[in-house]
Design a protein around this motif. Structure first.
Motif: not given
Length: 545
Positions: A2-6, A8, A258-260, A263-264, A473
């Motif tokens: 999991r990682d932070i999305s753009r 967020q 969430f898989d960075t 992106g899904k 997420e």
């Protein structure tokens, strides 16, 4: 992983606007109901950290989670002082802790629930959204200045975004922590570590080494036995090990992660990281380092084993160390010493994984019909979100249950105990006064959180707070049709993941059958479920930024 999305990373103030508006660019704004006629007893100029006091005596029913450790008493100072300060009388509708979720569901579903429904953990509120039984509380945040102040001051808009439903609204008023707070970890017999000249384990690999050394010295014992295996097998242990590999297990298990890289969202129970968690725990069981009964035994059995010196490692939190272990352990094994260790780390590195959101409060849709609706929302805002309300719920009444010194540090009254701070005192903050009550006392500043911690616990928190917080997420709320479909798939999927996870760990199924297991999940609609999640995620991202 999991990682932070753009989205967020840049959400900032725009997300807070969304919290209040709950609509996309191409969508008509969701409007709160007109409550101008429901202001009886409300304060005209209620604001941040201002004492709320209804302009006339009023009362509200509240669903009350009756804890067996401190069962409700009608003469508690909590109830008396709350009425004195706010002019509000709360009438608790008592439900035993053991039956709370089931009874709450029945009451809400039948329209018989009290107006104020605390102790609800996200996503439990989702079951009541489609029926309209609970309020979209984000429509009424403007009535709650303390809540809005903390969201803005602590930059919590991205956190609240995770509560949002498909319509952009929030249906649960969550407890808010200033920082991520980690409490659950492992407790270890430190006298055994000293005897064997071992360091406190910092990683899960270190723990394996420690358990091996303990087993070599005590071959007839399982070095580790665990608790909290009922009703969720390995509830805390799976959660902690899964976190170390970058996935979710045990208490924290959710179907999608969430898989960075892609992106899904992917299906949690089929992730390579989930398999790594299983492999680690299966190794402990196979080498007789972990008691196989850990996943199914009642807590009392686990506590008896640890407290009698038949095991040396167990899941714990700050209160269980004090309430469940030290008093008995020191009687039965006088030379014993134990400590709550920082959560062991794994491949993802030095993260503290948790949330700044706590369990929260639902508001019954019936509340809109109440002439005191605005006053009720002001009251909820004061008790659960103001600095004064949170201090009151946690510590009680200054000069009676506690005092403060010149630096602002809290001190329990000498005749009052809580979490062993005044061991042996004749009165108890929870049992005799009703404060530090799980129905009302959660969330707040880090200083308030730390105020009841021992020096030992503060040291644990210092280590954990030095770690980076795990990214949030992105939300993927289902619409009504999707929720109905997802509900049909979720229970069979989760039951199967739980069942097979346990079989793999206990060696009842060979890990060489992992690919076959994943195909079995596909046969239970795993792929269709993940597609549903990603459809919801893509839609929400498009509509709300």
């Amino acid at each position: 992983m999991r990682d932070i999305s753009r989205r967020q990373a840049i959400i900032g103030l725009g997300a807070f606007t969304l919290v209040l508006a709950g609509c996309g660019e191409d969508e008509a704004p969701k409007k709160a109901a007109d409550v101008s006629g429901n202001r009886a007893a409300a304060m005209a100029n209620y604001g941040v950290n201002q004492q709320f006091k209804a302009t006339e005596p009023i009362s509200f029913d509240v669903l009350y989670n009756n804890h067996s450790f401190y069962p409700n008493k009608n003469d508690w100072l909590l109830w008396q002082e709350l009425t004195k300060r706010t002019n509000v009388t709360l009438k608790p509708v008592e439900v035993p802790l053991s039956d709370y979720e089931k009874k709450r569901g029945l009451l809400v579903g039948s329209g018989q629930a009290p107006l104020i429904i605390p102790k609800t953990y996200h996503p439990q509120e989702e079951a009541f959204v489609a029926s309209g039984a609970i309020l979209p509380v984000s429509d009424y945040f403007d009535l709650m200045p303390n809540l809005k102040d903390k969201i803005a001051k602590w930059n919590m808009a991205p956190d609240l975004d995770t509560l949002r439903q498909a319509d952009g609204r929030i249906y649960l008023l969550p407890g808010l922590h200033e920082e991520v707070w980690v409490d659950y970890t492992l407790a270890v017999r430190t006298d055994i570590l000293e005897k064997l000249k071992l360091e406190v384990p910092k990683t899960w690999d270190d723990l394996y080494t420690v358990l091996k050394a303990m087993k070599a010295e005590y071959p007839d014992l399982y070095p580790m036995t665990d608790r909290w295996g009922v009703p969720t097998p390995g509830g805390n242990l799976l959660k902690l090990v899964a976190q170390a590999y970058g996935t979710k297990g045990g208490w924290e298990y959710q179907h999608a992660t969430f898989d960075t890289a892609s992106g899904k969202f992917v299906y949690t129970g089929a992730m390579p990281q989930y398999k790594q968690m299983i492999e680690y725990l299966a190794k402990l069981v196979k080498e007789k380092l972990l008691d196989p009964e850990s996943f199914t035994q009642q807590d009392e059995q686990a506590k008896q084993k640890f407290n009698s010196g038949k095991s040396f490692v167990i899941s714990a939190n700050a209160q269980t160390i004090i309430n469940d272990h030290r008093p008995t352990l020191t009687k039965l094994v006088p030379e014993a010493k134990m400590a709550k260790i920082p959560v062991p780390m794994g491949p993802v590195g030095e993260y503290k994984i948790g949330t700044r959101l706590e369990n929260g409060v639902m508001i019954s849709k019936k509340a809109l019909e109440n002439k005191n609706f605005v006053a009720m929302m002001q009251f909820v805002d004061w008790l659960w979100y103001s600095d004064q309300g949170q201090e009151f719920a946690k510590w009680g009444v200054e000069g009676v249950t506690y005092t403060k010194d010149g630096s602002g540090a809290y001190q329990l009254a000498k005749d009052v105990d809580f979490v062993g701070l005044n061991a042996g005192a004749p009165k108890h903050l929870q049992k005799d006064f009703g404060f530090s009550n799980g129905v009302f006392a959660y969330g707040g500043t880090t200083a308030l959180l730390n105020s009841t911690f021992s020096a030992e616990e503060l040291e644990f928190q210092k280590v954990m707070n030095a770690r980076k917080a795990w990214p949030i997420e992105p939300p993927h709320p289902f619409n009504e049709e999707e929720r109905e479909q997802a509900t049909l798939w979720e229970t069979p999927l989760k039951d199967y993941v739980t069942q097979q996870t346990l079989k793999f760990i206990l060696g009842e199924r060979d890990l060489g059958e992992w690919d076959a297991y994943v195909k079995e999940l596909e046969g239970k609609n795993m792929t269709s479920y993940v597609n549903l999640v990603n459809t919801a995620y893509d839609r929400f991202k498009k509509e709300h930024g």
